[in-house]
Write a protein that holds these residues in place. Structure first.
Motif, PDB file in Angstrom:
ATOM      1  N   MET A 151       0.876  -1.174   0.000  1.00 27.39           N
ATOM      2  CA  MET A 151       0.000   0.000   0.000  1.00 27.39           C
ATOM      3  C   MET A 151       0.913   1.224   0.000  1.00 27.39           C
ATOM      4  O   MET A 151       1.723   1.414   0.919  1.00 27.39           O
ATOM      5  CB  MET A 151      -0.899  -0.001   1.236  1.00 27.39           C
ATOM      6  CG  MET A 151      -1.713  -1.268   1.429  1.00 27.39           C
ATOM      7  SD  MET A 151      -2.841  -1.626   0.060  1.00 27.39           S
ATOM      8  CE  MET A 151      -3.965  -0.216   0.203  1.00 27.39           C
ATOM      9  N   ASN A 152       0.798   2.036  -1.032  1.00 28.99           N
ATOM     10  CA  ASN A 152       1.703   3.174  -1.171  1.00 28.99           C
ATOM     11  C   ASN A 152       0.962   4.323  -1.860  1.00 28.99           C
ATOM     12  O   ASN A 152      -0.210   4.209  -2.227  1.00 28.99           O
ATOM     13  CB  ASN A 152       2.946   2.762  -1.965  1.00 28.99           C
ATOM     14  CG  ASN A 152       4.070   3.789  -1.887  1.00 28.99           C
ATOM     15  OD1 ASN A 152       4.296   4.400  -0.840  1.00 28.99           O
ATOM     16  ND2 ASN A 152       4.753   4.008  -2.985  1.00 28.99           N
ATOM     17  N   TYR A 153       1.675   5.432  -2.045  1.00 27.82           N
ATOM     18  CA  TYR A 153       1.103   6.542  -2.793  1.00 27.82           C
ATOM     19  C   TYR A 153       0.537   6.044  -4.126  1.00 27.82           C
ATOM     20  O   TYR A 153       1.108   5.160  -4.771  1.00 27.82           O
ATOM     21  CB  TYR A 153       2.165   7.601  -3.085  1.00 27.82           C
ATOM     22  CG  TYR A 153       2.785   8.238  -1.866  1.00 27.82           C
ATOM     23  CD1 TYR A 153       1.989   8.844  -0.893  1.00 27.82           C
ATOM     24  CD2 TYR A 153       4.157   8.268  -1.694  1.00 27.82           C
ATOM     25  CE1 TYR A 153       2.554   9.439   0.221  1.00 27.82           C
ATOM     26  CE2 TYR A 153       4.737   8.860  -0.584  1.00 27.82           C
ATOM     27  CZ  TYR A 153       3.931   9.447   0.372  1.00 27.82           C
ATOM     28  OH  TYR A 153       4.487  10.030   1.475  1.00 27.82           O
ATOM     29  N   SER A 154      -0.548   6.620  -4.541  1.00 24.50           N
ATOM     30  CA  SER A 154      -1.132   6.250  -5.826  1.00 24.50           C
ATOM     31  C   SER A 154      -0.170   6.560  -6.962  1.00 24.50           C
ATOM     32  O   SER A 154       0.481   7.612  -6.970  1.00 24.50           O
ATOM     33  CB  SER A 154      -2.425   7.025  -6.058  1.00 24.50           C
ATOM     34  OG  SER A 154      -2.924   6.803  -7.372  1.00 24.50           O
ATOM     35  N   PRO A 155      -0.068   5.670  -7.947  1.00 24.37           N
ATOM     36  CA  PRO A 155       0.577   6.068  -9.198  1.00 24.37           C
ATOM     37  C   PRO A 155      -0.081   7.334  -9.739  1.00 24.37           C
ATOM     38  O   PRO A 155      -1.252   7.626  -9.440  1.00 24.37           O
ATOM     39  CB  PRO A 155       0.332   4.863 -10.114  1.00 24.37           C
ATOM     40  CG  PRO A 155       0.195   3.702  -9.171  1.00 24.37           C
ATOM     41  CD  PRO A 155      -0.513   4.266  -7.967  1.00 24.37           C
ATOM     42  N   LEU A 156       0.650   8.082 -10.552  1.00 23.38           N
ATOM     43  CA  LEU A 156       0.118   9.334 -11.074  1.00 23.38           C
ATOM     44  C   LEU A 156      -1.157   9.100 -11.876  1.00 23.38           C
ATOM     45  O   LEU A 156      -2.123   9.856 -11.763  1.00 23.38           O
ATOM     46  CB  LEU A 156       1.176  10.054 -11.912  1.00 23.38           C
ATOM     47  CG  LEU A 156       2.240  10.845 -11.128  1.00 23.38           C
ATOM     48  CD1 LEU A 156       2.992  10.004 -10.108  1.00 23.38           C
ATOM     49  CD2 LEU A 156       3.217  11.514 -12.074  1.00 23.38           C
ATOM     50  N   ILE A 157      -1.161   8.052 -12.713  1.00 22.66           N
ATOM     51  CA  ILE A 157      -2.379   7.608 -13.396  1.00 22.66           C
ATOM     52  C   ILE A 157      -2.552   6.132 -13.053  1.00 22.66           C
ATOM     53  O   ILE A 157      -1.662   5.317 -13.310  1.00 22.66           O
ATOM     54  CB  ILE A 157      -2.299   7.812 -14.918  1.00 22.66           C
ATOM     55  CG1 ILE A 157      -2.056   9.292 -15.246  1.00 22.66           C
ATOM     56  CG2 ILE A 157      -3.577   7.325 -15.584  1.00 22.66           C
ATOM     57  CD1 ILE A 157      -1.924   9.584 -16.743  1.00 22.66           C
TER      58      ILE A 157
END
Length: 483
Positions: A141-147
């Motif tokens: 679980m990490n920052y969302s990909p940009l898209i």
């Protein structure tokens, strides 16, 4: 129907089952021809998605032309409306729009008109909430990909606009902890998090408990459709990525067409299909800070447990400039790879390290097999034209297998240190590497190989000399050196 069924079976069976191994040049040529017939059957399975003829323009949902004001809510609002109405195009008009994470939904084509740019925020708050993602082949679980997209189908990113990740030596890139990318002693970096995540994977910590994000400094990928199908990425230009550029994970039926990737940050791989099936990468341009195209299938325990190989990939009519490798398999390749085809490529840069690169280790495991490469024109490169490296990372208990690789019509004008370099395990030699009708000029070491089985060179000239059986034999008897 019987013919269609046979066509599909041909596409999914290993090439080693479909073709016989020949010892003479004619038999090997026939084998290659049959393999490329299978590539054609795979191509028939890869179909671009289509979309309803309805447009949802982001400015009608509140996006503004002030590039200092976030348009994230407006863009995702247009995507939700488009999805709810049965699909169509979400249109980014001419202008620069600042945004955080964009989450695609089924039946939506994110379309950038001429002169349009999506400029992505440097604020980590704009990539929350955390999402399930893969980071260098490890689930967390990490920052969302940009898209990002998860569990969606029929999605696209198209148009002649620009996707600007807004990363540089002041933002995102220093997290790598490399001084050449802006990091200085005492700055925050990813090293502790990578070590922890690797241990989480080894300990089989449930993915929902592998929570990263704030304080861990794991850069998000640029474009990551995850567990999705029927995907098109076409015509856009991608620049200044925080991390990997195009990274379909556990996807099926993927087309990446006429895309330009120009970005020289750390780990700025161009296109990394991971544990994905039926993938076409065509007519693209890569000028990157890492591998141009790297085919992957998960790291260590995550890759082995999920057990989804990279399979049925076609790469063609692309151009590669800078990068660690042109066509690469690994190193996150624990799920294996099979039926990989690359043809009609141009590569030329003194900062391009390798042409065909296979990187793995006994920490990874996995079977890499049935790799076919042909019609590659190379101006220059730095290190090796063909590299099989089974010592890419520290050893472990999972012996990898690399077998059935055919390279045909590879023409190099001015090579680097090695022509062909094989660094394999005695317990698992590189099997059935065949190079056919190829010319490599200007290398320091024509062939160096320690452990191989069934390696063949047919009508291959290196430094103006036709390679003989004796040359192949003597290449494994010399003192072994690496880069």
């Amino acid at each position: 129907m019987k013919q269609v069924r046979n066509l599909i079976l041909a596409a999914v069976l290993p090439i080693s089952v479909l073709v016989s191994c020949g010892e003479t040049q004619n038999k090997q040529t026939n084998e290659s021809d049959k393999a490329w017939e299978t590539a054609d059957s795979i191509r028939a399975l890869i179909v671009e998605p289509t979309f309803a003829k309805k447009d949802f323009v982001i400015t009608e949902y509140g996006a503004g032309l002030d590039s200092t004001v976030l348009s994230t809510k407006a863009i995702n609002g247009a995507i939700e409306a488009c999805h709810a109405d049965g699909g169509g195009r979400v249109v980014v008009p001419k202008g620069t729009f600042l945004t955080g994470a964009i989450h695609l939904k089924s039946n939506v084509n994110l379309h950038l008109e001429d002169g349009a740019k999506l400029l992505f925020s440097r604020d980590v708050e704009d990539y929350k909430p955390l999402v399930k993602t893969r980071w260098e082949g490890m689930e967390c679980m990490n920052y969302s990909p940009l898209i990002y997209a998860y569990g969606e189908e029929n999605i696209a990113i198209t148009g002649n606009g620009i996707l600007d990740g807004n990363a540089n030596n002041e933002h995102w890139w220093p997290w790598k902890a490399k001084k050449e990318h802006g990091w200085v002693e005492g700055m925050d970096n990813q090293l502790a998090a990578v070590k922890k995540l690797t241990q989480d994977v080894k300990d089989r910590v449930p993915v929902e408990e592998r929570v990263y994000g704030d304080g861990h400094f794991l850069r998000p990928p640029f474009i990551q459709p995850y567990n999705s199908s029927n995907i098109l990425i076409a015509d856009v230009k991608i620049i200044n990525a925080p991390f990997w550029n195009i990274n379909p994970v556990l996807c099926e039926n993927v087309t990446v067409r006429n895309v330009s990737v120009v970005t020289h940050g750390p780990n700025n791989d161009g296109c990394n299909p991971e544990s994905s099936k039926n993938v076409l990468i065509a007519d693209c341009y890569f000028d990157t800070g890492d591998d141009c195209i790297a085919i992957k299938s998960g790291r260590n325990e995550d890759g082995r447990e999920i057990g989804r190989p990279a399979e049925n990939h076609i790469i063609e009519n692309c151009e590669m400039k800078d990068g660690h490798g042109g066509i690469v398999l690994g190193s996150e390749i624990s799920g294996g790879a099979k039926n990989i085809f690359a043809q009609n490529l141009k590569m030329d840069s003194p900062e391009l390290d390798r042409i065909l690169r296979i990187k793995t280790s006994s920490l990874r495991g996995g079977v890499i097999e049935d790799i076919y490469v042909r019609n590659i024109e190379v101006g220059t490169y730095k290190e090796a034209a063909v590299l099989v490296d089974m010592y890419y990372e520290n050893p472990g208990d999972f012996m990898p297998t690399v077998r059935n690789i055919t390279v045909e019509n590879l023409n190099v004008k001015e090579g680097g240190k090695f022509g062909v370099l094989i660094n394999a395990y005695e317990e698992s030699p590189a099997e059935n590497l065949r190079i056919i009708n190829s010319t490599i000029e200007g290398v320091d070491v024509p062939i160096q190989a320690n452990y191989t089985r069934g390696m063949k060179f047919d009508n291959v000239t290196i430094n103006g000399k036709l390679v003989s059986e004796e040359d192949v034999q003597s290449s494994s008897e010399a003192e072994f050196e690496t880069f």
